[in-house]
Design an enzyme around this catalytic site. Structure first.
Site, short mmCIF file in Angstrom:
data_model
loop_
_atom_site.label_atom_id
_atom_site.label_comp_id
_atom_site.label_asym_id
_atom_site.label_seq_id
_atom_site.Cartn_x
_atom_site.Cartn_y
_atom_site.Cartn_z
N PHE A 148 128.20 135.63 1.54
CA PHE A 148 127.42 134.98 2.60
C PHE A 148 126.27 134.15 2.06
O PHE A 148 125.77 133.26 2.73
CB PHE A 148 126.89 136.04 3.60
CG PHE A 148 125.61 136.70 3.13
CD1 PHE A 148 124.38 136.12 3.37
CD2 PHE A 148 125.65 137.90 2.43
CE1 PHE A 148 123.20 136.73 2.92
CE2 PHE A 148 124.49 138.51 1.98
CZ PHE A 148 123.25 137.92 2.23
N LYS A 172 138.62 131.70 1.75
CA LYS A 172 138.29 132.80 2.68
C LYS A 172 136.79 133.00 2.58
O LYS A 172 136.30 133.74 1.74
CB LYS A 172 139.05 134.06 2.26
CG LYS A 172 139.32 135.07 3.37
CD LYS A 172 138.10 135.60 4.07
CE LYS A 172 137.28 136.58 3.31
NZ LYS A 172 135.99 136.90 3.98
N GLU A 175 132.54 136.11 6.49
CA GLU A 175 132.63 136.10 7.96
C GLU A 175 131.24 136.09 8.60
O GLU A 175 131.10 135.97 9.81
CB GLU A 175 133.48 137.28 8.46
CG GLU A 175 132.95 138.67 8.13
CD GLU A 175 133.34 139.17 6.73
OE1 GLU A 175 133.36 138.35 5.77
OE2 GLU A 175 133.58 140.38 6.58
N ARG A 176 130.18 136.21 7.75
CA ARG A 176 128.84 136.25 8.34
C ARG A 176 128.27 134.86 8.64
O ARG A 176 127.45 134.69 9.52
CB ARG A 176 127.88 136.99 7.40
CG ARG A 176 128.27 138.47 7.30
CD ARG A 176 127.22 139.23 6.54
NE ARG A 176 127.82 140.01 5.49
CZ ARG A 176 127.15 140.66 4.56
NH1 ARG A 176 125.84 140.61 4.55
NH2 ARG A 176 127.77 141.35 3.64
N SER A 225 129.67 141.30 -3.97
CA SER A 225 129.03 142.48 -4.56
C SER A 225 129.95 143.13 -5.59
O SER A 225 131.17 142.95 -5.55
CB SER A 225 128.62 143.46 -3.46
OG SER A 225 129.72 143.70 -2.62
N CYS A 280 121.89 135.72 -6.08
CA CYS A 280 122.33 136.52 -7.24
C CYS A 280 121.54 136.12 -8.48
O CYS A 280 121.58 136.82 -9.48
CB CYS A 280 123.81 136.34 -7.48
SG CYS A 280 124.20 134.70 -8.04
N GLU A 382 121.12 146.92 -6.88
CA GLU A 382 120.68 145.63 -6.34
C GLU A 382 120.12 145.83 -4.93
O GLU A 382 120.75 146.48 -4.10
CB GLU A 382 121.91 144.71 -6.28
CG GLU A 382 121.61 143.32 -5.77
CD GLU A 382 122.87 142.44 -5.72
OE1 GLU A 382 123.93 142.93 -5.29
OE2 GLU A 382 122.77 141.27 -6.12
P1 NAD Z 1 130.33 141.14 -0.17
O1 NAD Z 1 130.88 141.77 -1.39
O2 NAD Z 1 129.98 141.99 0.99
O3 NAD Z 1 131.39 140.07 0.42
C1 NAD Z 1 131.98 139.09 -0.40
C2 NAD Z 1 133.35 138.74 0.16
O4 NAD Z 1 134.18 139.90 0.11
C3 NAD Z 1 133.32 138.28 1.62
O5 NAD Z 1 134.18 137.17 1.77
C4 NAD Z 1 133.83 139.49 2.38
O6 NAD Z 1 134.55 139.14 3.54
C5 NAD Z 1 134.75 140.17 1.39
N1 NAD Z 1 134.78 141.63 1.57
C6 NAD Z 1 133.82 142.40 2.13
N2 NAD Z 1 134.20 143.70 2.12
C7 NAD Z 1 135.41 143.75 1.52
C8 NAD Z 1 136.31 144.81 1.19
N3 NAD Z 1 136.01 146.08 1.46
N4 NAD Z 1 137.46 144.50 0.57
C9 NAD Z 1 137.77 143.23 0.28
N5 NAD Z 1 136.94 142.17 0.56
C10 NAD Z 1 135.78 142.43 1.17
O7 NAD Z 1 129.10 140.25 -0.64
P2 NAD Z 1 128.02 139.52 0.27
O8 NAD Z 1 127.12 140.54 0.86
O9 NAD Z 1 128.67 138.53 1.15
O10 NAD Z 1 127.23 138.69 -0.84
C11 NAD Z 1 126.15 139.21 -1.56
C12 NAD Z 1 126.58 139.74 -2.90
O11 NAD Z 1 127.20 138.71 -3.67
C13 NAD Z 1 125.42 140.23 -3.75
O12 NAD Z 1 125.81 141.39 -4.42
C14 NAD Z 1 125.20 139.09 -4.73
O13 NAD Z 1 124.58 139.46 -5.94
C15 NAD Z 1 126.59 138.65 -4.96
N6 NAD Z 1 126.65 137.30 -5.49
C16 NAD Z 1 127.00 137.15 -6.80
C17 NAD Z 1 127.05 135.89 -7.34
C18 NAD Z 1 127.45 135.69 -8.77
O14 NAD Z 1 127.78 134.59 -9.12
N7 NAD Z 1 127.44 136.72 -9.60
C19 NAD Z 1 126.72 134.78 -6.56
C20 NAD Z 1 126.36 134.97 -5.23
C21 NAD Z 1 126.33 136.26 -4.69
#
Ligand code: NAD
Length: 500
Positions: A148, A172, A175-176, A225, A280, A382
């Protein structure tokens, strides 16, 4: 209520009626519903992608680049609309939202040079009458699953190189905050991309699992994450795909006694609290070397934090806006409580912050902890909110060990006037991206982006030449063209190579 739908080139055999709420973080209410798809939507999208991709891969690279040029123009022309759309669902202030679009666009600019980046290698005369050359061919269909917190930048990081190298791509998004990614896909189509080459499917775990298991998808790029990144990596690799899965972070800023502390305070104000800490590459941990440095920094940091303006995302004067939803606000506040319970000193408490006229909005004031210890859970995990944790180190070696031994290894920064210390730090620290007097060292688009340890699973980074490598397979050709005459100059020269 507005519904945000998939962008697909074909009708699915059936449609899921599941939806998810999209909140307005400024007000706290639901502003739209996003459709959540599943296997049927994915199958239809993959069929359309399979039908369209061979012709796209056969389109010469300069024509593919022209679509990128046109898309860049369209994004620039629509910058205000994209930034407003993004900010309305994410909550980041407009200037940050424009930065989000801009950093993605820089990867598209890199992709405008794809004909050059795709050139292979050639060796003439590797043996008698034998030449060897290599070419890069697309994987076929790629998919991107995005978080998101950068709803414009990260989709562009992924679909730019994937499509420029000749793949079809299924996005994909989170969804937020799905509206901006949808608009970007529409603009790619408006730029002249053939139908089926870029589609956007919304969904949650059900859609992600369908993507990971689909046999026709050759590569998956994930950012989110760490636990989910690890899961995506393992499941995708088990299904025979190429996977890069970027995860969470806990970036440290080391402050040497000789650093310019006023500059450090300015840098930390932006890097720890900007975008409400939902980056991140944020800098949520500061490590002053020596108690004297720590005391001076703390003294300067408190008034700087008091001067930070938390406001709605359209407030031009605000330094940062609300976090993305109520659940995340609660999660951040729970971590603050954990820090208190573990014995860290909460110097500035951002909980309980309300904004007049926006009492239900997801706002959190800036928080500062001092005397945080490496064995505290609130340090190890985090938080992803506007919380700065100070861990005091006695020496350079102790400071260097902290980010090096942390489970995450995305980014790190050192603030110093001492070139030797900075050089030593950059060489020895066990982290993927390093800033020297640069608080958020996100590499420019023609370099690559990627962390180490639990911040990234898989070997190939995002964007730059790494992006080109990720979305292509190398084919190497060894050729010989005997002239067909008995006395041809290479008739007897061809010797089967032996291991001897
Ligand atoms: P998230 O892991 O909740 O969601 C990421 C994606 O995974 C979304 O598209 C979501 O729909 C999907 N998802 C959620 N739950 C799932 C599940 N149980 N099984 C399969 N797919 C699932 O992350 P977020 O809260 O949207 O984003 C924030 C996180 O992303 C933080 O941890 C941040 O550090 C990380 N991030 C990392 C980078 C990097 O380059 N390392 C960059 C940006 C964000």
């Amino acid at each position: 209520m507005r519904t945000i739908s998939h962008v697909m080139a074909a009708k699915p055999a059936s449609t899921s009626d599941r939806t998810s709420d999209v909140f307005d973080p400024n007000q706290g209410n639901v502003q739209a519903q996003v459709t959540l798809g599943g296997q049927a939507e994915l199958d239809a999208a993959v069929d359309a992608a399979l039908a369209a991709q061979p012709a796209w891969a056969a389109t010469n690279p300069q024509r593919r680049a022209r679509v990128m040029f046109k898309f860049k123009e369209l994004v620039e022309a629509n910058m205000d609309e994209l930034a407003a759309m993004l900010s309305r669902e994410h909550g980041k202030v407009i200037a940050d939202a424009k930065g989000d679009v801009q950093r993605g666009l820089e990867v598209i600019e890199f992709c405008c040079g794809i004909p050059h980046a795709l050139k292979g290698e050639y060796t003439q005369g590797a043996g008698p009458g034998i030449d060897v050359y290599s070419m890069r061919q697309p994987l076929g269909i790629g998919a991107g699953i995005t978080p998101f917190n950068f709803p414009a930048m990260i989709p562009m990081w992924m679909f730019g190189p994937a499509i420029a190298t000749g793949n079809a791509f299924i996005l994909k998004p989170s969804e937020r905050d799905p509206s901006c990614p949808v608009r970007l896909v529409e603009l790619m189509l408006e730029a002249g991309l053939p139908e089926g080459i870029l589609q956007c499917l919304h969904g949650d775990k059900e859609m992600v699992d369908a993507i990971l298991d689909h046999p026709a998808i050759g590569g998956v790029s994930f950012v989110g994450s760490s636990d989910i990144a690890h899961y995506v990596y393992q499941r995708g690799v088990a299904a025979g795909k190429r996977v890069q899965a970027m995860g969470g972070a806990k970036n440290h800023g080391i402050v040497m006694p000789d650093a310019d502390l006023d500059q450090v305070v300015t840098d930390l104000s932006g890097a720890a609290f900007g975008s409400a800490g939902e980056r991140c590459m944020a800098l949520p941990v500061v490590v002053p070397v020596g108690d004297e440095t720590a005391d001076r920094l703390r003294e300067k940091m408190i008034p700087a934090m008091e001067a930070l303006r938390v406001g709605i995302s359209t407030d031009d004067e605000a330094h940062y806006g609300p976090v993305v939803n109520a659940a995340h606000k609660q999660r951040v506040e729970n971590w603050i409580q954990t820090g208190v319970d573990e014995g860290a000193e909460l110097v500035v408490d951002g909980r309980g912050f309300t904004l007049q006229g926006h009492e239900e909005g997801f706002f959190i004031g800036p928080s500062l902890f001092d005397h945080v210890k490496p064995d505290m859970e609130s340090y190890k995990e985090e938080i992803f909110g506007p919380v700065l944790q100070m861990v005091r180190a006695k020496t350079f070696e102790e400071a260097l060990a902290l980010p090096s031994q942390h489970q995450y290894g995305n980014g790190v920064a050192i603030f110093t006037r001492n070139g030797h210390a900075a050089r030593e730090f950059a060489h020895r620290v066990n982290v993927g991206m390093v800033g020297i007097n640069v608080p958020i060292p996100v590499p420019v688009a023609y370099h690559s982006f990627g962390g180490w340890k639990r911040s990234a699973f898989g070997d190939i980074n995002q964007h730059g030449m790494e992006g080109v490598r990720f979305w292509t397979k190398t084919k190497t050709i060894t050729q010989r063209w005997p002239d067909g005459t008995a006395s041809g100059d290479n008739k007897d020269a061809f010797v089967i190579p032996t291991m001897g």
